[in-house]
Design a protein around this motif. Structure first.
Motif, short mmCIF file in Angstrom:
data_model
loop_
_atom_site.label_atom_id
_atom_site.label_comp_id
_atom_site.label_asym_id
_atom_site.label_seq_id
_atom_site.Cartn_x
_atom_site.Cartn_y
_atom_site.Cartn_z
N VAL A 70 0.83 -1.21 0.00
CA VAL A 70 0.00 0.00 0.00
C VAL A 70 0.86 1.25 0.00
N GLU A 71 1.87 1.30 0.85
CA GLU A 71 2.71 2.50 0.93
C GLU A 71 3.43 2.76 -0.39
N HIS A 72 3.89 1.70 -1.04
CA HIS A 72 4.55 1.85 -2.33
C HIS A 72 3.57 2.38 -3.38
N ALA A 73 2.36 1.82 -3.39
CA ALA A 73 1.35 2.26 -4.36
C ALA A 73 1.02 3.73 -4.17
N VAL A 74 0.79 4.15 -2.95
CA VAL A 74 0.46 5.55 -2.67
C VAL A 74 1.61 6.46 -3.08
N ALA A 75 2.85 6.04 -2.79
CA ALA A 75 4.01 6.86 -3.15
C ALA A 75 4.13 7.01 -4.67
N GLN A 76 3.88 5.92 -5.39
CA GLN A 76 3.95 5.99 -6.86
C GLN A 76 2.91 6.94 -7.43
N ILE A 77 1.73 6.90 -6.87
CA ILE A 77 0.66 7.78 -7.35
C ILE A 77 0.99 9.24 -7.04
N LYS A 78 1.48 9.50 -5.86
CA LYS A 78 1.82 10.87 -5.51
C LYS A 78 2.98 11.39 -6.37
N GLN A 79 3.90 10.51 -6.72
CA GLN A 79 5.05 10.93 -7.53
C GLN A 79 4.67 11.19 -8.98
N HIS A 80 3.82 10.34 -9.56
CA HIS A 80 3.58 10.40 -11.00
C HIS A 80 2.24 11.02 -11.38
N ALA A 81 1.34 11.20 -10.45
CA ALA A 81 0.03 11.80 -10.70
C ALA A 81 -0.64 11.22 -11.95
N PRO A 82 -0.87 9.92 -11.98
CA PRO A 82 -1.42 9.30 -13.19
C PRO A 82 -2.87 9.70 -13.42
N SER A 83 -3.23 9.84 -14.69
CA SER A 83 -4.63 10.06 -15.02
C SER A 83 -5.40 8.75 -15.04
N VAL A 84 -4.67 7.62 -15.17
CA VAL A 84 -5.29 6.29 -15.13
C VAL A 84 -4.41 5.37 -14.30
N VAL A 85 -5.02 4.68 -13.34
CA VAL A 85 -4.34 3.62 -12.60
C VAL A 85 -5.03 2.31 -12.96
N VAL A 135 -7.35 -1.11 -2.83
CA VAL A 135 -8.11 -0.33 -3.81
C VAL A 135 -8.59 0.98 -3.18
N GLU A 136 -9.07 0.92 -1.95
CA GLU A 136 -9.53 2.13 -1.26
C GLU A 136 -8.39 3.13 -1.08
N ALA A 137 -7.22 2.63 -0.69
CA ALA A 137 -6.08 3.52 -0.49
C ALA A 137 -5.66 4.19 -1.79
N VAL A 138 -5.72 3.45 -2.88
CA VAL A 138 -5.39 4.02 -4.20
C VAL A 138 -6.42 5.06 -4.61
N CYS A 139 -7.69 4.73 -4.45
CA CYS A 139 -8.75 5.68 -4.80
C CYS A 139 -8.66 6.96 -3.98
N ASP A 140 -8.23 6.84 -2.74
CA ASP A 140 -8.14 8.02 -1.87
C ASP A 140 -7.13 9.04 -2.38
N VAL A 141 -6.09 8.59 -3.06
CA VAL A 141 -5.02 9.52 -3.46
C VAL A 141 -4.92 9.72 -4.97
N ALA A 142 -5.53 8.86 -5.77
CA ALA A 142 -5.39 8.96 -7.22
C ALA A 142 -6.10 10.21 -7.74
N PRO A 143 -5.42 11.03 -8.54
CA PRO A 143 -6.08 12.21 -9.09
C PRO A 143 -6.99 11.91 -10.27
N GLY A 144 -6.82 10.76 -10.88
CA GLY A 144 -7.59 10.42 -12.07
C GLY A 144 -8.49 9.22 -11.84
N VAL A 145 -8.66 8.44 -12.89
CA VAL A 145 -9.54 7.28 -12.88
C VAL A 145 -8.76 6.06 -12.40
N VAL A 146 -9.37 5.28 -11.53
CA VAL A 146 -8.80 4.01 -11.07
C VAL A 146 -9.63 2.88 -11.68
#
Length: 360
Positions: free
Chosen positions: A145-160, A178-189
């Motif tokens: 989870v921590e790695h996934a959140v860090a990757q999303i914060k670093q790269h700001a993907p429009s799609v995960v 999935v919840e942790a990713v959705c909480d931080v993803a700026p785009g579509v998961v």
């Protein structure tokens, strides 16, 4: 000299590329592309034939470009109080994924996933000029989870893209990830549940999270559990606004009248078509235990296949099986192979061939 790619204005990133596809070989035992090994019954064949005949009577007209009746049937099958407006359908989940990248990817945008995962994802990104970035999976193919959140914060993907169960490893993701990713993803998961019907008991679907996360989408296919690979029907559940975005990029009348009619016939017969899923799940779990009894490593699987290894020369093992009439898939990390779960006779042939190859 004949025409070559060098004579064409081919996009630079396509030069040197080969069309995607697993080997299509005529051998007795086909266990390489995760198909359901059981064909439809003659009763269902007759129902499908009748549906095709009815559709053929109006083939001079374009089909319903919104596939509304089919989407209603798909919503009813999925449950979770979904409506047709929250469901999208296309020619296999491959086209659904392409629609997602067409709508939400593109130049200067990023699509993110976690490797190893489905080998078509980077091709969707390439074809839509989307930057493709992968994080890593742990040794057991889970995602930290921590790695996934860090990757999303670093790269700001429009799609995960999160495959669950994952191909080629069979790994299902906990909803907490999935919840942790959705909480931080700026785009579509996107949670790709192509093998969702094969999940072990107690493994939840991300469909239950849709009311809480409006930018979450859950994709499925009829190719696997429904034994409908030749029908080419994939679908997605999401907020109706997400679905409307996909409607913008789809080609006009992208689902033929025949495809829609045949898919609806399959859904009418869902109980019978899915009746073998439990049997395949049991056989999968037996295969995992058998491979481990040989001293091999076999990944826990929630799909209809098993990733196993590891081999110093996996191609030699793959070729040895092929020489004995058994085709499996050379995919995944170095040293690993993937076998689809077939009939009892097909799996017996696989076991006998593998033991010969390994000299055990």
């Amino acid at each position: 000299m004949g025409l070559t790619f060098d004579d064409l204005p081919l996009r630079p990133e396509l030069r040197g590329e080969e069309p995607y596809g697993a080997p299509q070989l005529d051998v007795p035992v086909l266990l390489n592309v995760n198909e359901n090994p059981y064909p439809p019954s003659e009763r269902i064949v007759a129902d499908i034939a009748s549906a095709v005949a009815e559709a053929a009577r109006s083939l001079n007209r374009y089909p319903d470009r919104e596939a509304w009746a089919l989407r209603q049937d798909l919503a009813a099958y999925l449950g979770h109080d979904l409506t047709a407006a929250q469901v999208w359908a296309a020619n296999g989940s491959n086209e659904v994924m392409l629609h997602l990248l067409l709508a939400f990817g593109g130049p200067s945008r990023v699509a993110l996933s976690f490797a190893p995962t489905y080998s078509m994802y980077p091709e969707y990104a390439r074809d839509t000029l989307t930057t493709w970035i992968t994080g890593r999976r742990a040794d057991d193919f889970t995602i930290d989870v921590e790695h996934a959140v860090a990757q999303i914060k670093q790269h700001a993907p429009s799609v995960v893209l999160l495959a669950s169960p994952n191909n080629p490893t069979g790994t299902a993701l906990p909803l907490s990830l999935v919840e942790a990713v959705c909480d931080v993803a700026p785009g579509v998961v996107v949670v790709d549940e192509a093998y969702g019907e094969f999940r072990r008991d107690g493994t939840p679907s991300a469909l239950s999270l849709l009311p809480r996360f409006p930018k979450l989408a859950v994709s499925r296919t009829m190719s696997k559990a429904f034994a409908f690979a030749g029908g080419r029907l994939g679908y997605l559940a999401a907020d109706s606004v997400v679905v409307d975005a996909l409607r913008i990029v789809r080609l006009p009348y992208h689902l033929s009248a025949v495809t829609q009619a045949v898919a609806r016939a399959a859904l009418r017969n869902a109980d019978e078509l899915l009746a073998r899923v439990a049997e395949l799940r049991v056989r999968r779990d037996e295969t995992v235990l058998w491979l481990r009894s040989l001293g091999l490593v076999a990944a826990d699987s929630d799909a209809n296949f098993v990733l196993f290894g590891t081999f110093p020369d996996r191609h030699a093992v793959w070729q040895g099986l092929l020489d004995r009439g058994v085709l499996i898939r050379e995919t995944g990390p170095d040293g690993w192979l993937r076998v689809s779960i077939g009939t009892a006779d097909e799996m017996a042939a696989f076991r006998a061939a593998l033991q010969e190859v390994l000299g055990s």
